[in-house]
Design an enzyme around this catalytic site. Structure first.
Site, PDB file in Angstrom:
ATOM      1  N   ASN A   1       1.013  -1.244   0.028  1.00 21.53           N
ATOM      2  CA  ASN A   1       0.127  -0.034  -0.050  1.00 21.53           C
ATOM      3  C   ASN A   1       0.918   1.194   0.089  1.00 21.53           C
ATOM      4  O   ASN A   1       2.003   1.128   0.203  1.00 21.53           O
ATOM      5  CB  ASN A   1      -1.066   0.091   1.154  1.00 21.53           C
TER       6      ASN A   1
ATOM      7  N   ASP B   1       1.324  -8.502   1.139  1.00 21.01           N
ATOM      8  CA  ASP B   1       2.222  -7.432   1.961  1.00 21.01           C
ATOM      9  C   ASP B   1       2.458  -7.901   3.557  1.00 21.01           C
ATOM     10  O   ASP B   1       3.579  -7.704   3.884  1.00 21.01           O
ATOM     11  CB  ASP B   1       1.363  -6.188   1.740  1.00 21.01           C
TER      12      ASP B   1
ATOM     13  N   SER C   1      -2.478  -6.146  -7.226  1.00 15.51           N
ATOM     14  CA  SER C   1      -3.938  -5.516  -7.238  1.00 15.51           C
ATOM     15  C   SER C   1      -4.984  -6.680  -7.135  1.00 15.51           C
ATOM     16  O   SER C   1      -6.185  -5.996  -7.306  1.00 15.51           O
ATOM     17  CB  SER C   1      -4.032  -4.594  -8.405  1.00 15.51           C
TER      18      SER C   1
END
Length: 172
Positions: free
Chosen positions: A22, A32, A121
Protein backbone atom coordinates in the site's frame (compact mmCIF):
# COMPACT_ATOMS: atom_id res chain seq x y z
CA UNK A 1 11.91 -16.99 -18.79
CA UNK A 2 8.53 -16.59 -17.10
CA UNK A 3 7.19 -19.34 -14.87
CA UNK A 4 3.75 -19.43 -13.25
CA UNK A 5 3.91 -21.22 -9.92
CA UNK A 6 1.52 -22.01 -7.11
CA UNK A 7 3.78 -21.17 -4.19
CA UNK A 8 4.46 -18.90 -1.24
CA UNK A 9 6.37 -15.88 -2.54
CA UNK A 10 8.19 -15.45 0.79
CA UNK A 11 10.08 -18.73 0.23
CA UNK A 12 11.56 -17.79 -3.15
CA UNK A 13 15.37 -17.67 -3.44
CA UNK A 14 15.63 -14.87 -5.97
CA UNK A 15 17.42 -11.55 -6.25
CA UNK A 16 14.18 -9.73 -5.37
CA UNK A 17 10.63 -10.48 -4.46
CA UNK A 18 7.98 -7.96 -5.40
CA UNK A 19 5.65 -6.73 -2.70
CA UNK A 20 2.11 -5.70 -3.62
CA UNK A 21 2.12 -2.93 -1.04
CA UNK A 22 0.00 0.00 0.00
CA UNK A 23 1.16 3.60 -0.41
CA UNK A 24 2.42 3.89 3.17
CA UNK A 25 4.70 0.83 2.84
CA UNK A 26 4.14 -0.01 6.51
CA UNK A 27 2.61 -3.44 6.03
CA UNK A 28 -0.94 -4.57 5.58
CA UNK A 29 -2.88 -7.69 4.72
CA UNK A 30 -2.42 -10.36 2.09
CA UNK A 31 0.97 -10.71 0.44
CA UNK A 32 2.12 -7.40 1.94
CA UNK A 33 1.51 -8.64 5.48
CA UNK A 34 3.11 -12.02 4.73
CA UNK A 35 6.24 -10.34 3.34
CA UNK A 36 6.53 -7.99 6.31
CA UNK A 37 6.10 -10.88 8.73
CA UNK A 38 8.65 -13.10 6.98
CA UNK A 39 11.20 -10.31 6.48
CA UNK A 40 11.19 -9.30 10.15
CA UNK A 41 11.30 -5.98 11.96
CA UNK A 42 14.14 -4.62 9.81
CA UNK A 43 11.76 -4.24 6.88
CA UNK A 44 9.35 -1.99 8.77
CA UNK A 45 12.27 0.18 9.93
CA UNK A 46 13.63 0.43 6.36
CA UNK A 47 10.21 1.36 4.99
CA UNK A 48 9.72 4.00 7.68
CA UNK A 49 13.09 5.48 6.65
CA UNK A 50 11.90 6.01 3.05
CA UNK A 51 10.93 9.59 2.33
CA UNK A 52 7.24 10.44 2.20
CA UNK A 53 6.22 12.14 -1.04
CA UNK A 54 3.14 13.45 0.76
CA UNK A 55 1.77 12.69 4.22
CA UNK A 56 1.44 8.92 4.67
CA UNK A 57 2.62 8.12 1.11
CA UNK A 58 6.06 6.66 0.50
CA UNK A 59 5.21 5.00 -2.81
CA UNK A 60 2.40 6.40 -4.97
CA UNK A 61 0.27 4.01 -7.02
CA UNK A 62 2.15 2.73 -10.06
CA UNK A 63 5.61 3.52 -8.66
CA UNK A 64 8.18 1.24 -6.98
CA UNK A 65 10.74 1.39 -4.14
CA UNK A 66 13.49 -1.05 -3.13
CA UNK A 67 14.64 -2.23 0.29
CA UNK A 68 16.87 -5.06 1.52
CA UNK A 69 15.21 -8.47 1.92
CA UNK A 70 16.21 -8.82 5.59
CA UNK A 71 15.13 -12.30 6.84
CA UNK A 72 13.75 -13.41 3.46
CA UNK A 73 15.77 -15.69 1.16
CA UNK A 74 15.64 -12.85 -1.43
CA UNK A 75 18.34 -10.16 -1.33
CA UNK A 76 15.86 -7.35 -2.00
CA UNK A 77 12.19 -6.47 -1.87
CA UNK A 78 10.80 -4.23 -4.57
CA UNK A 79 7.61 -2.63 -3.32
CA UNK A 80 4.98 -1.45 -5.76
CA UNK A 81 1.47 -0.15 -5.25
CA UNK A 82 -1.14 -1.39 -7.66
CA UNK A 83 -4.39 0.39 -8.37
CA UNK A 84 -7.66 -0.33 -6.63
CA UNK A 85 -10.12 -1.64 -9.22
CA UNK A 86 -12.86 0.92 -9.86
CA UNK A 87 -14.28 -0.65 -13.02
CA UNK A 88 -11.34 0.01 -15.33
CA UNK A 89 -12.29 3.52 -16.38
CA UNK A 90 -10.14 5.35 -13.82
CA UNK A 91 -6.73 4.62 -15.37
CA UNK A 92 -6.28 1.27 -13.62
CA UNK A 93 -4.75 -0.60 -16.61
CA UNK A 94 -2.06 2.06 -17.15
CA UNK A 95 -1.29 2.23 -13.43
CA UNK A 96 -0.94 -1.54 -13.19
CA UNK A 97 1.32 -1.63 -16.25
CA UNK A 98 3.42 1.10 -14.61
CA UNK A 99 3.88 -1.11 -11.55
CA UNK A 100 5.54 -3.78 -13.68
CA UNK A 101 7.58 -1.25 -15.68
CA UNK A 102 8.88 0.46 -12.55
CA UNK A 103 9.75 -2.82 -10.83
CA UNK A 104 11.68 -3.92 -13.93
CA UNK A 105 13.41 -0.54 -14.14
CA UNK A 106 14.64 -0.91 -10.54
CA UNK A 107 15.71 -4.49 -11.22
CA UNK A 108 17.78 -3.32 -14.22
CA UNK A 109 19.30 -0.45 -12.19
CA UNK A 110 20.37 -2.87 -9.44
CA UNK A 111 21.59 -5.59 -11.86
CA UNK A 112 19.03 -8.09 -10.57
CA UNK A 113 18.28 -11.13 -12.70
CA UNK A 114 15.68 -13.18 -10.81
CA UNK A 115 12.35 -11.81 -9.60
CA UNK A 116 9.29 -13.28 -7.91
CA UNK A 117 6.01 -11.42 -8.48
CA UNK A 118 2.64 -11.78 -6.77
CA UNK A 119 -0.63 -11.08 -8.59
CA UNK A 120 -0.45 -7.32 -8.04
CA UNK A 121 -3.81 -5.68 -7.19
CA UNK A 122 -5.76 -8.95 -7.37
CA UNK A 123 -6.35 -9.34 -3.63
CA UNK A 124 -8.12 -6.73 -1.55
CA UNK A 125 -7.60 -4.15 -4.31
CA UNK A 126 -10.13 -6.15 -6.36
CA UNK A 127 -8.51 -6.16 -9.82
CA UNK A 128 -10.08 -8.93 -11.94
CA UNK A 129 -7.44 -11.68 -12.21
CA UNK A 130 -7.88 -12.29 -15.97
CA UNK A 131 -7.39 -8.60 -16.77
CA UNK A 132 -4.46 -8.21 -14.37
CA UNK A 133 -2.74 -11.34 -15.69
CA UNK A 134 -2.85 -10.09 -19.29
CA UNK A 135 -1.28 -6.78 -18.28
CA UNK A 136 1.37 -8.54 -16.17
CA UNK A 137 2.40 -11.01 -18.85
CA UNK A 138 2.36 -8.35 -21.56
CA UNK A 139 4.80 -6.19 -19.56
CA UNK A 140 6.98 -9.03 -18.26
CA UNK A 141 7.18 -10.74 -21.63
CA UNK A 142 8.69 -7.82 -23.54
CA UNK A 143 11.97 -8.65 -25.31
CA UNK A 144 13.89 -6.11 -23.20
CA UNK A 145 13.26 -8.33 -20.17
CA UNK A 146 14.16 -11.68 -21.74
CA UNK A 147 17.28 -11.98 -19.56
CA UNK A 148 15.23 -12.11 -16.35
CA UNK A 149 14.22 -15.28 -14.54
CA UNK A 150 10.66 -14.31 -13.58
CA UNK A 151 8.43 -16.32 -11.27
CA UNK A 152 4.80 -15.39 -10.87
CA UNK A 153 3.77 -16.74 -7.49
CA UNK A 154 0.06 -17.47 -7.35
CA UNK A 155 -2.21 -18.75 -4.63
CA UNK A 156 -5.21 -20.84 -5.63
CA UNK A 157 -6.61 -22.34 -8.80
CA UNK A 158 -8.41 -19.18 -9.97
CA UNK A 159 -5.20 -17.16 -10.02
CA UNK A 160 -3.11 -19.90 -11.65
CA UNK A 161 -5.79 -20.44 -14.31
CA UNK A 162 -6.01 -16.68 -15.00
CA UNK A 163 -2.27 -16.44 -15.65
CA UNK A 164 -2.22 -19.59 -17.79
CA UNK A 165 -5.14 -18.35 -19.90
CA UNK A 166 -3.45 -14.95 -20.28
CA UNK A 167 -0.23 -16.64 -21.37
CA UNK A 168 -2.04 -18.67 -23.98
CA UNK A 169 -3.93 -15.65 -25.32
CA UNK A 170 -0.68 -13.69 -25.73
CA UNK A 171 0.82 -16.56 -27.71
CA UNK A 172 -2.08 -16.74 -30.17
Amino acid sequence: MIRILETDITTQRVDAIVNAANEGLLGGGGVDGAIHQAAGAGLLAACRALAQVRPGVRCPTGEARITPGFDLPARYIIHTVGPVWEGGLDGEPALLANCYRNVLRLAHEHSLKSLAFPAISCGVFGYPPDKAARIALNELGKPAHADFDIRICCRGDEMIDSYRRAGLSLLS
